[in-house]
Design a protein around this motif. Structure first.
Motif, PDB file in Angstrom:
ATOM      1  N   TRP A 163     -42.398 -55.326  20.547  1.00  0.00           N
ATOM      2  CA  TRP A 163     -43.193 -54.429  20.034  1.00  0.00           C
ATOM      3  C   TRP A 163     -44.168 -54.267  21.196  1.00  0.00           C
ATOM      4  CZ3 TRP A 163     -44.449 -56.829  14.865  1.00  0.00           C
ATOM      5  CH2 TRP A 163     -43.189 -56.687  14.089  1.00  0.00           C
ATOM      6  N   GLU A 205     -53.113 -57.713   8.438  1.00  0.00           N
ATOM      7  CA  GLU A 205     -52.457 -58.056   9.471  1.00  0.00           C
ATOM      8  C   GLU A 205     -52.340 -57.341  11.013  1.00  0.00           C
ATOM      9  OE1 GLU A 205     -48.160 -58.733   8.569  1.00  0.00           O
ATOM     10  OE2 GLU A 205     -48.544 -59.155   6.303  1.00  0.00           O
ATOM     11  N   ASN A 219     -51.408 -53.280   7.847  1.00  0.00           N
ATOM     12  CA  ASN A 219     -50.719 -53.957   8.626  1.00  0.00           C
ATOM     13  C   ASN A 219     -50.723 -52.992   9.837  1.00  0.00           C
ATOM     14  OD1 ASN A 219     -51.159 -55.761   6.717  1.00  0.00           O
ATOM     15  ND2 ASN A 219     -48.730 -55.977   6.279  1.00  0.00           N
ATOM     16  N   GLN A 265     -42.374 -67.398   3.739  1.00  0.00           N
ATOM     17  CA  GLN A 265     -42.416 -67.629   5.348  1.00  0.00           C
ATOM     18  C   GLN A 265     -43.175 -69.191   5.553  1.00  0.00           C
ATOM     19  OE1 GLN A 265     -44.490 -63.721   6.106  1.00  0.00           O
ATOM     20  NE2 GLN A 265     -43.042 -63.935   7.898  1.00  0.00           N
ATOM     21  N   HIS A 308     -44.986 -60.532  -1.414  1.00  0.00           N
ATOM     22  CA  HIS A 308     -44.570 -60.190  -0.320  1.00  0.00           C
ATOM     23  C   HIS A 308     -42.967 -60.708  -0.255  1.00  0.00           C
ATOM     24  CE1 HIS A 308     -46.425 -60.549   3.866  1.00  0.00           C
ATOM     25  NE2 HIS A 308     -45.341 -60.543   4.089  1.00  0.00           N
ATOM     26  N   TRP A 309     -42.276 -59.911  -0.918  1.00  0.00           N
ATOM     27  CA  TRP A 309     -40.906 -59.517  -0.558  1.00  0.00           C
ATOM     28  C   TRP A 309     -39.762 -60.638  -1.471  1.00  0.00           C
ATOM     29  CZ3 TRP A 309     -40.812 -58.720   5.203  1.00  0.00           C
ATOM     30  CH2 TRP A 309     -41.941 -57.745   5.533  1.00  0.00           C
ATOM     31  N   TYR A 351     -49.293 -53.470  14.117  1.00  0.00           N
ATOM     32  CA  TYR A 351     -48.714 -54.268  15.329  1.00  0.00           C
ATOM     33  C   TYR A 351     -48.612 -53.354  16.448  1.00  0.00           C
ATOM     34  CZ  TYR A 351     -47.945 -57.923  12.123  1.00  0.00           C
ATOM     35  OH  TYR A 351     -48.198 -59.014  11.181  1.00  0.00           O
ATOM     36  N   GLU A 367     -39.836 -65.774  10.396  1.00  0.00           N
ATOM     37  CA  GLU A 367     -39.942 -64.534  10.901  1.00  0.00           C
ATOM     38  C   GLU A 367     -38.666 -63.758  10.356  1.00  0.00           C
ATOM     39  OE1 GLU A 367     -42.168 -62.615  11.251  1.00  0.00           O
ATOM     40  OE2 GLU A 367     -41.133 -60.791  11.977  1.00  0.00           O
ATOM     41  N   TRP A 368     -38.402 -63.880   8.768  1.00  0.00           N
ATOM     42  CA  TRP A 368     -37.434 -63.228   8.181  1.00  0.00           C
ATOM     43  C   TRP A 368     -36.296 -63.153   8.908  1.00  0.00           C
ATOM     44  CZ3 TRP A 368     -39.681 -63.136   3.553  1.00  0.00           C
ATOM     45  CH2 TRP A 368     -40.785 -62.889   3.523  1.00  0.00           C
ATOM     46  N   ASN A 377     -47.346 -56.196  -0.298  1.00  0.00           N
ATOM     47  CA  ASN A 377     -47.219 -56.111   0.733  1.00  0.00           C
ATOM     48  C   ASN A 377     -46.356 -55.222   1.459  1.00  0.00           C
ATOM     49  OD1 ASN A 377     -47.717 -57.426   3.830  1.00  0.00           O
ATOM     50  ND2 ASN A 377     -45.964 -57.721   3.775  1.00  0.00           N
ATOM     51  N   GLU A 378     -46.563 -54.135   2.131  1.00  0.00           N
ATOM     52  CA  GLU A 378     -45.738 -53.329   2.996  1.00  0.00           C
ATOM     53  C   GLU A 378     -44.248 -52.705   2.074  1.00  0.00           C
ATOM     54  OE1 GLU A 378     -44.456 -55.147   6.627  1.00  0.00           O
ATOM     55  OE2 GLU A 378     -46.452 -55.084   7.525  1.00  0.00           O
ATOM     56  N   TRP A 437     -52.520 -62.194  11.949  1.00  0.00           N
ATOM     57  CA  TRP A 437     -51.161 -62.586  11.522  1.00  0.00           C
ATOM     58  C   TRP A 437     -50.538 -63.355  12.709  1.00  0.00           C
ATOM     59  CZ3 TRP A 437     -48.493 -62.876   7.058  1.00  0.00           C
ATOM     60  CH2 TRP A 437     -47.272 -63.256   7.098  1.00  0.00           C
ATOM     61  N   PHE A 471     -45.861 -66.318  15.662  1.00  0.00           N
ATOM     62  CA  PHE A 471     -47.067 -65.431  15.744  1.00  0.00           C
ATOM     63  C   PHE A 471     -48.119 -66.067  15.283  1.00  0.00           C
ATOM     64  CE2 PHE A 471     -43.922 -62.026  14.631  1.00  0.00           C
ATOM     65  CZ  PHE A 471     -44.727 -60.845  14.731  1.00  0.00           C
ATOM     66  N   MET A 496     -41.445 -59.326  20.152  1.00  0.00           N
ATOM     67  CA  MET A 496     -40.741 -58.724  19.134  1.00  0.00           C
ATOM     68  C   MET A 496     -40.125 -57.583  19.838  1.00  0.00           C
ATOM     69  SD  MET A 496     -40.726 -60.211  16.203  1.00  0.00           S
ATOM     70  CE  MET A 496     -40.482 -59.063  14.729  1.00  0.00           C
TER      71      MET A 496
HETATM   72  C1  BGC Z   1     -45.072 -58.679   7.580  1.00  0.00           C
HETATM   73  C2  BGC Z   1     -44.931 -60.138   8.029  1.00  0.00           C
HETATM   74  C3  BGC Z   1     -44.116 -60.246   9.251  1.00  0.00           C
HETATM   75  C4  BGC Z   1     -45.091 -59.717  10.225  1.00  0.00           C
HETATM   76  C5  BGC Z   1     -44.372 -59.768  11.478  1.00  0.00           C
HETATM   77  C6  BGC Z   1     -45.131 -57.753   8.713  1.00  0.00           C
HETATM   78  O1  BGC Z   1     -44.262 -56.760   8.648  1.00  0.00           O
HETATM   79  O2  BGC Z   1     -45.761 -58.561   6.278  1.00  0.00           O
HETATM   80  O3  BGC Z   1     -44.414 -60.819   6.858  1.00  0.00           O
HETATM   81  O4  BGC Z   1     -43.830 -61.651   9.370  1.00  0.00           O
HETATM   82  O5  BGC Z   1     -45.008 -58.257  10.008  1.00  0.00           O
HETATM   83  O6  BGC Z   1     -43.000 -59.339  11.715  1.00  0.00           O
END
Ligand code: BGC
Length: 449
Positions: A327, A354, A294, A20, A121-122, A296, A408-409, A165-166, A401, A417, A325
């Motif tokens: 969210w 996060e 993590n 990222q 981390h992916w 959110y 952002e993927w 991570n996740e 985070w 963020f 997002m």
């Molecule tokens: C991930 C981050 C991502 C963040 C916000 C998490 O799922 O670890 O890489 O940027 O959420 O979407």
């Protein structure tokens, strides 16, 4: 109301991830990762964005550490790009890539910032994807070898290790819903991948213990509390299934040594189950030193038999506050989640690895970024953290985070963020108001009442 003072040893941090922010995607001998491959496929990422340059952190890391010091971080969580140190995922080491992480860690230590390192981390090396990626059991073995290499090279300088991570996102977005690399759409493969991700975590913990390192190791899960839309039985069931899919599928094997029975049955029924060896669960259940969470938002779900194999659909309640997002801002969920994890699963230390908000940040006429909504979001969640600690939940630290705006993927650079604003044209960094506010929080070790 009184002040919210945190324990003396509470860790205030911020987090990022290699793909990222780093850029330099093919420099100094780095191998291709699945995200390099995926992001270059037209149509996969919003606006055709890629992480080729990102925040150019690979070259600007010293400036970035200086900014972390200015904010006053106790700890910085970042991840290592596996294919930067092992271009093929295994075998020959790329010394220049390893050297980058050594320089970064030394820079952090000099600034008195503790490194917290995520191993995955992916961004799997593409070479391993050619052999099936996480659907292939061998990848778990290669991950353990990679982990051992990193422990040997950097081990004495890192305070906190995070294997994954996740894994839910890595498995499901990558192998079931196609949103992330490697872009596969098959639930059975995704369940298999989730098992291998967990297995690789346990194997890495084994290596860590064998090496007798003097730091801590854990894993980071994305946990999302699920709330039924109504109190109908069907909606309650749907929320339970969401919880099994996202939360219990990972918490149970790590802390209880078994997969949740209802989900094993569901996967058997819907996709034909998955393969595992007899001793796998024992390995996955290896003792860890802390759990990273993590958080959110929450999920509000209602029954919907057609939407997916789990029979739920997420709904967005009206009249609530949402981030960019989409969210929901819901700090009460953090309270309920950590209370539950502590009560039902474990008494080991917990870290929020996060938490944060994406907003439509703009540089104002005064050349500053006035992200008051982010400050409100963080204040709200910090207060919740304080409440948890007061009630005896062993919450030891908090990583916002993210340190800076980043890739952002699947959404590319469209979501911001960061505590630090990135002008992607010039790579200029601007401390947002939230980072200056966070500096005060860290200085005071808490919030004013
Ligand atoms: C991930 C981050 C991502 C963040 C916000 C998490 O799922 O670890 O890489 O940027 O959420 O979407």
């Amino acid at each position: 109301m009184g002040d919210y003072v945190f324990p003396e040893d509470f860790t205030w941090g911020s987090a990022t991830a290699s793909y990222q922010i780093e850029g330099a995607y093919n420099e100094d001998g780095k191998g291709e990762s699945i995200w390099d491959r995926f992001s270059h496929i037209p149509g996969k990422i919003l606006n055709g964005d890629t992480g080729d340059i990102a925040c150019d952190h690979y070259h600007l890391y010293q400036e970035d550490v200086a900014l972390m010091k200015e904010i006053g971080l106790d700890s910085y969580r970042f991840s290592i790009a596996w294919s930067r140190v092992l271009p093929d995922g295994k075998g020959k080491v790329n010394e220049k890539g390893m050297d980058f992480y050594k320089r970064l860690i030394d820079e952090l230590l000099q600034a008195e910032i503790n490194p917290a390192v995520t191993l995955y981390h992916w961004d799997l090396p593409q070479e391993l994807q050619e052999r099936g990626g996480w659907a292939n059991r061998d990848t778990a073995k290669y991950f353990a070898e990679y982990a051992q290499l990193i422990f040997a090279e950097l081990g004495d300088k890192v305070t906190r290790w995070i294997t994954h991570n996740e894994p839910w996102v890595a498995a499901m977005a990558g192998y079931a819903t196609e949103e992330h690399a490697p872009g596969i759409s098959d639930y059975q493969t995704a369940i298999q991948a989730s098992h291998h991700l967990l297995l690789s975590h346990g194997l890495a913990v084994d290596r860590f213990r064998e090496m007798g390192l003097n730091s801590q190791i854990g894993i980071t899960l994305n946990l999302t509390p699920a709330y039924p839309w109504t109190d109908n039985q069907a909606d309650i069931k749907a929320a339970e299934r969401f919880d099994g899919y996202v939360n219990r599928w990972f918490l149970d094997p790590i802390f209880k040594g078994s997969y949740p029975e209802d989900m094993v049955e569901l996967y058997q029924d819907k996709v034909g189950g998955f393969q595992k060896n007899e001793s796998d669960l024992e390995i996955i259940g290896n003792k860890i030193d802390f759990l990273g969470i993590n958080y959110y938002t929450r999920a509000v779900v209602k029954a919907d038999g057609k939407n997916n194999i789990f029979g739920y659909k997420e709904v967005k309640p009206k009249g609530k506050e949402y981030t960019a997002m989409n969210w929901e801002v819901y700090s009460e969920g953090l309270y309920q989640l950590l209370t539950r994890v502590h009560k039902e699963y474990t008494s080991i230390p917990l870290y929020i690895t996060e938490n944060g908000a994406a907003l439509n940040d703009k540089i104002d006429d005064d050349c500053k970024v006035h992200d008051n909504i982010r400050i409100d979001y963080l204040r709200d969640h910090f207060k919740t953290a304080h409440r948890l600690i007061k009630e005896g939940v062993p919450l030891k630290g908090y990583y916002v985070w993210s340190l800076m705006d980043n890739f952002e993927w699947a959404l590319g650079y469209s979501k911001r963020f960061g505590l630090i604003y990135i002008d992607y044209e010039t790579q200029q960094r601007i401390l947002k108001d939230s980072s200056l506010w966070y500096r005060e929080v860290i200085e005071r070790n808490g919030l004013k009442g």
